[in-house]
Design a protein around this motif. Structure first.
Motif, PDB file in Angstrom:
ATOM      1  N   PRO A 276      -9.501  29.353  64.544  1.00  0.00           N
ATOM      2  CA  PRO A 276      -9.056  28.787  63.033  1.00  0.00           C
ATOM      3  C   PRO A 276      -7.590  28.194  63.259  1.00  0.00           C
ATOM      4  CG  PRO A 276      -8.822  31.257  63.208  1.00  0.00           C
ATOM      5  CD  PRO A 276      -9.493  30.821  64.369  1.00  0.00           C
ATOM      6  N   GLY A 277      -7.375  27.407  62.291  1.00  0.00           N
ATOM      7  CA  GLY A 277      -6.046  26.774  62.260  1.00  0.00           C
ATOM      8  C   GLY A 277      -5.115  27.890  61.966  1.00  0.00           C
ATOM      9  N   PHE A 278      -3.653  27.606  62.852  1.00  0.00           N
ATOM     10  CA  PHE A 278      -2.754  28.560  62.403  1.00  0.00           C
ATOM     11  C   PHE A 278      -2.199  28.408  60.923  1.00  0.00           C
ATOM     12  CE2 PHE A 278      -1.654  28.098  67.046  1.00  0.00           C
ATOM     13  CZ  PHE A 278      -2.287  29.345  67.383  1.00  0.00           C
ATOM     14  N   VAL A 279      -1.751  29.495  60.306  1.00  0.00           N
ATOM     15  CA  VAL A 279      -1.003  29.741  59.232  1.00  0.00           C
ATOM     16  C   VAL A 279       0.354  30.276  59.174  1.00  0.00           C
ATOM     17  CG1 VAL A 279      -1.557  30.658  56.686  1.00  0.00           C
ATOM     18  CG2 VAL A 279      -3.434  30.183  58.348  1.00  0.00           C
ATOM     19  N   GLN A 280       1.149  29.015  58.979  1.00  0.00           N
ATOM     20  CA  GLN A 280       2.525  29.591  58.974  1.00  0.00           C
ATOM     21  C   GLN A 280       3.276  29.768  57.481  1.00  0.00           C
ATOM     22  OE1 GLN A 280       5.421  28.311  61.442  1.00  0.00           O
ATOM     23  NE2 GLN A 280       4.347  26.905  62.859  1.00  0.00           N
ATOM     24  N   THR A 281       3.736  30.994  57.422  1.00  0.00           N
ATOM     25  CA  THR A 281       3.902  31.561  55.900  1.00  0.00           C
ATOM     26  C   THR A 281       5.472  31.204  55.638  1.00  0.00           C
ATOM     27  OG1 THR A 281       4.097  33.840  57.024  1.00  0.00           O
ATOM     28  CG2 THR A 281       2.191  33.168  55.838  1.00  0.00           C
ATOM     29  N   HIS A 282       6.111  30.594  56.493  1.00  0.00           N
ATOM     30  CA  HIS A 282       7.622  30.242  55.940  1.00  0.00           C
ATOM     31  C   HIS A 282       8.212  28.974  56.642  1.00  0.00           C
ATOM     32  CE1 HIS A 282      11.311  30.474  53.934  1.00  0.00           C
ATOM     33  NE2 HIS A 282      11.902  30.704  55.361  1.00  0.00           N
ATOM     34  N   ILE A 283       8.244  27.726  55.920  1.00  0.00           N
ATOM     35  CA  ILE A 283       8.746  26.543  56.589  1.00  0.00           C
ATOM     36  C   ILE A 283       9.791  25.856  55.556  1.00  0.00           C
ATOM     37  CG2 ILE A 283       7.834  24.303  57.299  1.00  0.00           C
ATOM     38  CD1 ILE A 283       7.120  26.076  59.316  1.00  0.00           C
ATOM     39  N   HIS A 284      10.675  25.259  56.257  1.00  0.00           N
ATOM     40  CA  HIS A 284      11.353  24.303  55.301  1.00  0.00           C
ATOM     41  C   HIS A 284      11.196  22.801  55.790  1.00  0.00           C
ATOM     42  CE1 HIS A 284      13.842  27.190  53.363  1.00  0.00           C
ATOM     43  NE2 HIS A 284      13.706  28.134  54.301  1.00  0.00           N
ATOM     44  N   LEU A 285      10.338  22.025  55.328  1.00  0.00           N
ATOM     45  CA  LEU A 285      10.093  20.750  55.753  1.00  0.00           C
ATOM     46  C   LEU A 285      11.268  19.843  55.551  1.00  0.00           C
ATOM     47  CD1 LEU A 285       6.423  19.872  55.003  1.00  0.00           C
ATOM     48  CD2 LEU A 285       7.364  20.611  57.170  1.00  0.00           C
ATOM     49  N   CYS A 286      11.912  20.043  54.394  1.00  0.00           N
ATOM     50  CA  CYS A 286      13.174  19.182  54.243  1.00  0.00           C
ATOM     51  C   CYS A 286      14.168  19.283  55.150  1.00  0.00           C
ATOM     52  CB  CYS A 286      13.872  19.502  52.667  1.00  0.00           C
ATOM     53  SG  CYS A 286      14.353  21.248  52.791  1.00  0.00           S
ATOM     54  N   GLN A 287      14.142  20.392  55.928  1.00  0.00           N
ATOM     55  CA  GLN A 287      15.307  20.449  57.081  1.00  0.00           C
ATOM     56  C   GLN A 287      14.885  20.099  58.302  1.00  0.00           C
ATOM     57  OE1 GLN A 287      16.271  24.776  57.035  1.00  0.00           O
ATOM     58  NE2 GLN A 287      16.947  24.869  54.775  1.00  0.00           N
ATOM     59  N   THR A 288      13.863  19.516  58.614  1.00  0.00           N
ATOM     60  CA  THR A 288      13.296  19.193  59.791  1.00  0.00           C
ATOM     61  C   THR A 288      14.614  18.051  60.502  1.00  0.00           C
ATOM     62  OG1 THR A 288      11.034  19.276  59.323  1.00  0.00           O
ATOM     63  CG2 THR A 288      11.350  18.387  61.394  1.00  0.00           C
ATOM     64  N   LEU A 289      14.782  17.247  59.688  1.00  0.00           N
ATOM     65  CA  LEU A 289      15.870  16.103  60.024  1.00  0.00           C
ATOM     66  C   LEU A 289      17.148  16.734  60.588  1.00  0.00           C
ATOM     67  CD1 LEU A 289      15.923  13.327  57.494  1.00  0.00           C
ATOM     68  CD2 LEU A 289      14.833  13.292  59.618  1.00  0.00           C
TER      69      LEU A 289
END
Length: 441
Positions: free
Chosen positions: A56-69
């Motif tokens: 099954p695909g991994f489920v990540q329960t805390h991410i900040h996409l706005c900070q990838t830059l």
């Protein structure tokens, strides 16, 4: 309805019994129709997965996409300095395009490493641009604008009024919750107690109940943060959240490194969920969360990479390995075994998000969120009678992910992204961070 039949895979179902099956999986439209040793049914496409592992695909329960830059621009700092000196000024400099490409950059990395579902926390403004990236890329996500109406040393671009914070959150929820065949959901995201008034947090409590959506915030990540909360509110993080009625089964707390016994009991008794971020906690020198103890107390715990500038990678394989290893020096070699950790990264994460009936395992009726791993490499051999859980948690890496499907749609196939234009995203990511840096000089 479209259908795909995967043949001859080694299927790690991650179901309640932990079954591993040598066989086939039939996908019809966006769901898993059948899992079995041999499926003899017609399908629009048949894929021979001989020699590959299906998960099954991994489920990540805390991410900040706005900070990838911001990757590589906030190294070697502890949490509060990291926020005040680097992250908050950069977030305040964001525009619609930079948030969009920051999200796309992160999502590309997540899909490449087998993550199909995320709980994401954005910044104060431009959150619709992140939702647009999530919709276009095909990832499954719970996300929300970060909420900040209080605090010291905040850039003007992040400090908002209580009324505006609540209203903009509701507007985003009404625009995006349930979009893309239900693949996108909204979560209220007050940043942490330090940056939120009690009025705001009570407003979030009431809105969460009204709209029946999750609340996601940081708590007890750093001892300096805890001291600030005690100074301002007169009690520790989780005790305070319980005091104002936010500690419910819909609350998901990131980090929880420094919990008192009273706070652990509140989390357990109220059904609050926890998301463990080992890479971030180590890099920011926050500490090591007592995950074995939380699991013994039957507290729901998922795993997340956090943001790129406090980890530098969004790779779940890296997080799984750290989750297992960092507990062993204190609690012994059996404290966190591979089976426990892989479950946290899949079904455990689904339970944290309240999506356990839809994702997290390969079972009939569930959403077709899955990946194929190709472990025909030096670092994953020998394969003969090797424990598959050990092989994935301790030996495999993001480069082993061959194919990813979300909601019955291929988003990566034969290691080629299908929903994201890599060259455009990389080019625009560099252009975006260059623009943001000029704004904060």
């Amino acid at each position: 309805m479209a259908s795909v039949l995967f043949k001859n895979a080694r299927i790690m179902t991650m179901n309640e019994e932990g079954k591993v099956i040598e066989g086939d999986v039939l996908i019809v439209d966006d769901r898993i129709a059948h899992v079995g040793a041999e499926i003899d049914e017609a399908a629009d496409e048949i894929i021979d997965a001989e020699g590959k592992i299906m998960l099954p695909g991994f489920v990540q329960t805390h991410i900040h996409l706005c900070q990838t830059l911001f990757r590589g621009r906030a190294d070697d700092l502890e949490l509060l300095d990291w926020l005040k000196e680097r992250i908050w000024p950069l977030e305040a400099a964001h525009d619609d395009d930079s948030v969009y490409y920051s999200a796309m950059l992160g999502i590309g990395e997540l899909i490449r490493s087998g993550t199909t579902t995320i709980l994401d926390m954005e910044t104060v403004r431009h959150t619709a641009s992140a939702f647009r990236a999530m919709e276009e890329s095909g990832i499954r996500a719970l996300s929300g604008k970060v909420m900040m109406d209080h605090g010291r040393d905040l850039p003007p671009g992040l400090l908002e009024s209580t009324e505006r914070s609540l209203q903009e959150s509701v507007d985003l929820l009404e625009a995006w919750h349930g979009r893309a065949n239900g693949r996108l959901q909204y979560a209220f995201c007050p940043r942490f107690v330090v940056s939120c008034t009690e009025e705001l947090l009570i407003g979030v409590r009431d809105l969460s109940k009204r709209y029946q959506v999750k609340v996601h915030t940081h708590a007890s990540e750093n001892r300096g943060e805890i001291a600030l909360v005690e100074e301002e509110r007169g009690m520790r993080n989780v005790v305070y959240l319980d005091h104002i009625g936010l500690a419910t089964p819909d609350l998901i707390l990131a980090h929880c490194v420094w919990l008192s016994e009273e706070e652990k009991e509140i989390i357990r008794d109220r059904g609050v969920k926890v998301t463990h971020c080992p890479g971030s906690n180590l890099k920011l020198a926050s500490g090591i969360a007592e995950i074995p103890d939380l699991l013994r107390k039957r507290i729901g715990v998922g795993i997340g990479s956090d943001g790129a500038p406090c980890n530098n990678t969004l790779d779940m394989f890296s997080e799984m390995r750290m989750t297992a290893l960092i507990q062993k020096t204190k609690h012994g070699p059996t404290a966190m075994n591979a089976r426990t950790v892989l479950r946290m990264a899949t079904m455990g994460g689904a339970e944290v998000l309240g999506l356990e009936e839809e994702i997290g395992s390969i079972e009939s009726g569930k959403k077709a969120d899955l990946m194929l791993l190709d472990l025909d490499e030096f670092h994953a051999y020998p394969s003969y009678e090797t424990d598959p859980y050990s092989r994935i948690v301790y030996s495999a890496g993001c480069g082993d992910v061959d194919t990813v499907m979300i909601d019955g749609r291929f988003v990566m196939r034969n290691k080629q992204l299908l929903t994201i234009d890599k060259n455009t995203v990389l080019k625009e990511a560099d252009r975006s961070i260059k623009r943001l840096l000029k704004r904060i000089v």
